[in-house]
Motif scaffolding. Structure first.
Motif, PDB file in Angstrom:
ATOM      1  N   GLN A   1       1.015  -1.321   0.049  1.00 24.46           N
ATOM      2  CA  GLN A   1      -0.030  -0.023   0.096  1.00 24.46           C
ATOM      3  C   GLN A   1       0.743   1.280  -0.002  1.00 24.46           C
ATOM      4  OE1 GLN A   1      -3.130  -1.000  -0.526  1.00 24.46           O
ATOM      5  NE2 GLN A   1      -2.727  -2.767   0.105  1.00 24.46           N
ATOM      6  N   GLY A   2       2.026   1.287  -0.798  1.00 26.04           N
ATOM      7  CA  GLY A   2       2.633   2.494  -0.930  1.00 26.04           C
ATOM      8  C   GLY A   2       3.649   2.831   0.428  1.00 26.04           C
ATOM      9  N   MET A   3       3.549   1.918   1.382  1.00 27.32           N
ATOM     10  CA  MET A   3       4.583   2.006   2.601  1.00 27.32           C
ATOM     11  C   MET A   3       5.305   1.006   2.848  1.00 27.32           C
ATOM     12  SD  MET A   3       2.195   3.956   5.459  1.00 27.32           S
ATOM     13  CE  MET A   3       0.635   3.386   5.412  1.00 27.32           C
TER      14      MET A   3
ATOM     15  N   THR B   1       5.553   6.483   0.979  1.00 30.70           N
ATOM     16  CA  THR B   1       6.998   6.928   1.211  1.00 30.70           C
ATOM     17  C   THR B   1       7.970   6.444   0.254  1.00 30.70           C
ATOM     18  OG1 THR B   1       6.277   6.575   3.433  1.00 30.70           O
ATOM     19  CG2 THR B   1       8.709   6.358   2.845  1.00 30.70           C
ATOM     20  N   ASN B   2       8.567   7.372  -0.409  1.00 30.17           N
ATOM     21  CA  ASN B   2       9.771   6.969  -1.157  1.00 30.17           C
ATOM     22  C   ASN B   2      11.020   7.023  -0.594  1.00 30.17           C
ATOM     23  OD1 ASN B   2       8.430   8.768  -4.469  1.00 30.17           O
ATOM     24  ND2 ASN B   2       8.201   6.411  -3.671  1.00 30.17           N
ATOM     25  N   LEU B   3      11.923   6.211  -0.973  1.00 32.25           N
ATOM     26  CA  LEU B   3      13.263   6.358  -0.283  1.00 32.25           C
ATOM     27  C   LEU B   3      14.250   6.914  -1.448  1.00 32.25           C
ATOM     28  CD1 LEU B   3      15.004   5.834   2.056  1.00 32.25           C
ATOM     29  CD2 LEU B   3      15.667   3.455   1.121  1.00 32.25           C
TER      30      LEU B   3
ATOM     31  N   LEU C   1      12.997   5.236  -5.014  1.00 32.37           N
ATOM     32  CA  LEU C   1      12.242   3.715  -4.888  1.00 32.37           C
ATOM     33  C   LEU C   1      11.105   4.067  -4.307  1.00 32.37           C
ATOM     34  CD1 LEU C   1      15.655   2.600  -2.858  1.00 32.37           C
ATOM     35  CD2 LEU C   1      14.845   1.760  -5.376  1.00 32.37           C
ATOM     36  N   GLY C   2      10.214   3.228  -4.630  1.00 32.82           N
ATOM     37  CA  GLY C   2       8.884   3.151  -4.017  1.00 32.82           C
ATOM     38  C   GLY C   2       7.611   3.489  -5.243  1.00 32.82           C
ATOM     39  N   PRO C   3       6.500   3.709  -4.001  1.00 34.35           N
ATOM     40  CA  PRO C   3       5.393   4.200  -5.076  1.00 34.35           C
ATOM     41  C   PRO C   3       5.437   5.303  -5.950  1.00 34.35           C
ATOM     42  CG  PRO C   3       4.952   4.844  -2.750  1.00 34.35           C
ATOM     43  CD  PRO C   3       6.370   4.257  -2.783  1.00 34.35           C
ATOM     44  N   GLN C   4       4.711   5.340  -7.142  1.00 37.19           N
ATOM     45  CA  GLN C   4       4.943   6.288  -8.134  1.00 37.19           C
ATOM     46  C   GLN C   4       3.798   7.572  -7.341  1.00 37.19           C
ATOM     47  OE1 GLN C   4       2.724   5.446 -11.586  1.00 37.19           O
ATOM     48  NE2 GLN C   4       4.017   7.028 -12.751  1.00 37.19           N
ATOM     49  N   LEU C   5       4.402   8.776  -7.184  1.00 37.93           N
ATOM     50  CA  LEU C   5       3.747   9.786  -6.561  1.00 37.93           C
ATOM     51  C   LEU C   5       3.459  10.885  -7.924  1.00 37.93           C
ATOM     52  CD1 LEU C   5       5.973  10.836  -3.711  1.00 37.93           C
ATOM     53  CD2 LEU C   5       4.124   9.106  -3.870  1.00 37.93           C
ATOM     54  N   GLN C   6       2.111  11.306  -8.046  1.00 36.80           N
ATOM     55  CA  GLN C   6       1.857  12.399  -9.154  1.00 36.80           C
ATOM     56  C   GLN C   6       2.508  13.714  -9.091  1.00 36.80           C
ATOM     57  OE1 GLN C   6       0.700  11.029 -11.731  1.00 36.80           O
ATOM     58  NE2 GLN C   6       0.380   9.113 -10.744  1.00 36.80           N
TER      59      GLN C   6
ATOM     60  N   TYR D   1       3.617   1.205  -8.403  1.00 39.96           N
ATOM     61  CA  TYR D   1       5.054   1.625  -8.169  1.00 39.96           C
ATOM     62  C   TYR D   1       5.719   2.143  -9.582  1.00 39.96           C
ATOM     63  CZ  TYR D   1       3.950  -0.421  -3.895  1.00 39.96           C
ATOM     64  OH  TYR D   1       3.320  -0.647  -2.539  1.00 39.96           O
ATOM     65  N   HIS D   2       7.116   3.053  -9.360  1.00 36.99           N
ATOM     66  CA  HIS D   2       7.710   3.307 -10.265  1.00 36.99           C
ATOM     67  C   HIS D   2       9.254   3.178 -10.322  1.00 36.99           C
ATOM     68  CE1 HIS D   2       9.558   6.276 -12.723  1.00 36.99           C
ATOM     69  NE2 HIS D   2       8.754   6.305 -13.658  1.00 36.99           N
TER      70      HIS D   2
END
Ligand SMILES: [Zn+2]
Ligand SMILES: [Zn+2]
Ligand SMILES: [Zn+2]
Ligand SMILES: [Zn+2]
Length: 586
Positions: free
Chosen positions: A333-335, A390-392, A404-409, A471-472
């Protein structure tokens, strides 16, 4: 056994550890729970057999209990201390306690229960997930070797024997060896209360050494408590804080605090020590290193958004980024909910993954950050949206910026937190094993860079999957010297690992090292991407993963329609649990 008289169902906080063989208990295994009668001291009840439930669940017994694995459950906190035992281990333990030492069932149950309680460094200590070390009686081992008629095992060197044991520690053979060894060490003493201020030094199995009075004038004293899977192993006094140490342990955990931060009362039983922590005590900090970094330590805000009961301890894990070949972040779930350090290039995160509940496993995404031997992480940043995605962000000397991590718009509000910048970064994080969440991520760097930092860019990406859990990842295709394609069972592409002329490494998609089948290609000239039905993708009706081929245009591309690209531009890999797509931007 007759059950104690109760009208309401009580919660029993069952543990994931078998009180007899010390092994981890898996959901579905047949177990029983022991607890002491409130009214009759030394009298231990045991419940009917039940199937060990999944984390977060409780199962109702046919009599008057809930076997509860809910994290920080208030009803459990008021319930009795519980020991959980494999049904077969309990039978072996009782039989051998009588056979070896003529100890009757009642006493054997009491000893098993109290001994298990001392494996926790204090009551309601968090699950530390420490790798257990072999603790069995050699004569028991030899007895079993002859019983099973495998004399070859007897002549093996101890290290080889330990490797064999670690490859399958939960088989009946090793559980029985450990359980009978435990029956040999049955102890029938009652615990006594001691004060930490009176203890100069303690080693498990030995009486504590009294504190020498000349120490008392020597200014503030640091106490270091070493914990292993069997409870408190050592307590020592240090004249000053130990220097920070970047070596981390999977077997040992440490508390290093001023004496005033350590609760004063403790219980001693047959050479074992257990802290007695008052209800309102501040959380203790537990580390995986004997010299925890205290200075130059930066943390992100909490990653988990829901409020939690204060735990009795906060467990910090450290990863020295200069000493590893990569990390795998488990996302859901993006975390991030788990982090695994690849200490050698071939080590797999599978064992860590298997510790998570089925629910977590089913929604998990593995994100791999390779760190080439010649490369160095020079900056670590955490990017967080108000909703907790959360992106690292990682900057390395050879690869530049990696997100690293989910795609944020691009329109999405987010904030960047600098964790560390410099040449030798140690990443620090706080896991909540009961919740299967990573709570904090931080970092420490003793050679902090004083230069102004270039901010990380926002990623702008026009392609997306129609799901919130997308994720992207992206990596350039120029100067690639080799490609490893990780595959799903049906041959579709799960992730791609790219190596560059400067020896840098990048990963896109899910590269599950040591888990999935992979194909390695050197000096690639073309990357070909199989198209798939975009309507299926849009609705996530099916599993629809992208297909990738390297340098195979000359032959037939097979049933898919293919787009073929030269090795230039930037490869974007957008993926979710059920689908993925690749596009290449110039
Ligand atoms: Zn067991
Ligand atoms: Zn409960
Ligand atoms: Zn992109
Ligand atoms: Zn092609």
């Amino acid at each position: 056994m007759k059950k104690p008289h109760q009208t309401e169902r009580r919660h029993l906080a069952i543990k994931r550890r078998c009180g007899a063989c010390s092994q981890t208990i898996s959901p579905g295994e047949q177990v029983t729970a022991l607890f002491e009668d409130v009214h009759r001291r030394f009298h231990i009840w045991y419940t009917k057999d039940f199937k060990f439930p999944e984390l977060g669940h409780l199962s109702a017994s046919t009599d008057c209990f809930y076997f509860c694995r809910r994290p920080s459950c208030a009803q459990c906190a008021n319930g009795p201390d519980t020991t959980t035992v494999h049904v077969d281990c309990l039978a072996i333990f009782l039989a051998y306690s009588f056979k070896i030492r003529s100890i009757k069932v009642k006493e054997a149950l009491f000893s098993l229960h109290t001994s298990d309680l001392y494996r926790d460094p204090w009551r309601q200590a968090p699950l530390l997930c420490l790798q257990e070390q072999a603790a069995f009686d050699t004569s028991v081992f030899h007895f079993f070797v002859s019983l099973y008629d495998i004399p070859q095992l007897r002549t093996l060197p101890a290290e080889i024997r330990e490797m064999i044991r670690l490859s399958s520690p939960r088989t009946f053979f090793w559980r029985a060896v450990a359980t009978i060894s435990a029956a040999y060490s049955v102890d029938l003493m009652a615990p006594e209360t001691v004060h930490i201020r009176d203890i100069g030094h303690f080693n498990r199995g030995e009486p504590p050494i009294s504190r020498l009075h000349e120490f008392e004038s020597a200014g503030p004293m640091i106490i270091r408590i070493t914990i292993d899977s069997d409870g408190i192993r050592r307590l020592e006094r240090l004249a000053e804080r130990p220097p920070s140490c970047s070596e981390s342990s999977t077997c040992l955990a440490y508390i290093v605090e001023l004496e005033a931060a350590i609760p004063q009362k403790a219980l001693l039983l047959g050479g074992r020590l257990k802290l007695d922590i008052p209800v309102s005590w501040n959380s203790l900090r537990i580390w995986d290193t004997p010299g925890p970094p205290i200075k130059h330590l930066h943390f992100s805000p909490r990653l988990t958004l829901r409020s939690q009961r204060i735990e009795t301890a906060i467990q910090y894990r450290t990863i020295n980024l200069t000493a590893i070949s990569g990390i795998t972040l488990f996302y859901s779930q993006g975390m991030p909910f788990g982090i695994f350090a690849h200490r050698i290039a071939t080590s797999s995160a599978l064992r860590s993954y298997q510790h998570f509940s089925k629910l977590r496993q089913d929604t998990s995404i593995w994100i791999y950050l390779p760190i080439a031997a010649q490369d160095t992480v020079v900056c670590l940043v955490l990017r967080q949206t108000p909703r907790g995605r959360t992106n690292l962000l990682v900057r390395t000397r050879l690869c530049g910026d990696i997100i690293l991590g989910p795609q944020l718009q691009p329109t999405q509000e987010s904030k960047d937190y600098l964790l560390a910048a410099g040449a030798s970064i140690t990443m620090i994080y706080n896991e909540l094993p009961h919740y299967e969440q990573v709570n904090h991520i931080g970092a420490y760097c003793d050679t902090a860079s004083s230069q102004d930092l270039q901010p990380f860019e926002m990623h702008t990406c026009e392609h997306s999957l129609e799901t919130s859990a997308t994720y992207h990842s992206a990596a350039p295709l120029n100067s690639v010297t080799s490609i490893t394609v990780f595959r799903h069972a049906d041959g579709a592409c799960r992730g791609i690992l790219l190596e560059y002329e400067n020896h840098g490494l990048r990963a896109v998609g899910e590269c599950r090292i040591g888990v999935d089948a992979s194909d390695h290609y050197t000096e690639p000239t073309r990357i070909c991407v199989g198209k798939h039905d975009s309507t299926a993708l849009l609705h996530e009706q099916t599993h629809e993963h992208v297909h990738v081929a390297i340098d195979s245009c000359a032959g037939q591309h097979g049933i898919h329609e293919w787009d073929c690209y030269h090795m230039s531009g930037v490869l974007h890999f957008v993926f979710s649990k059920r689908s993925s797509l690749i596009f290449i931007a110039n």
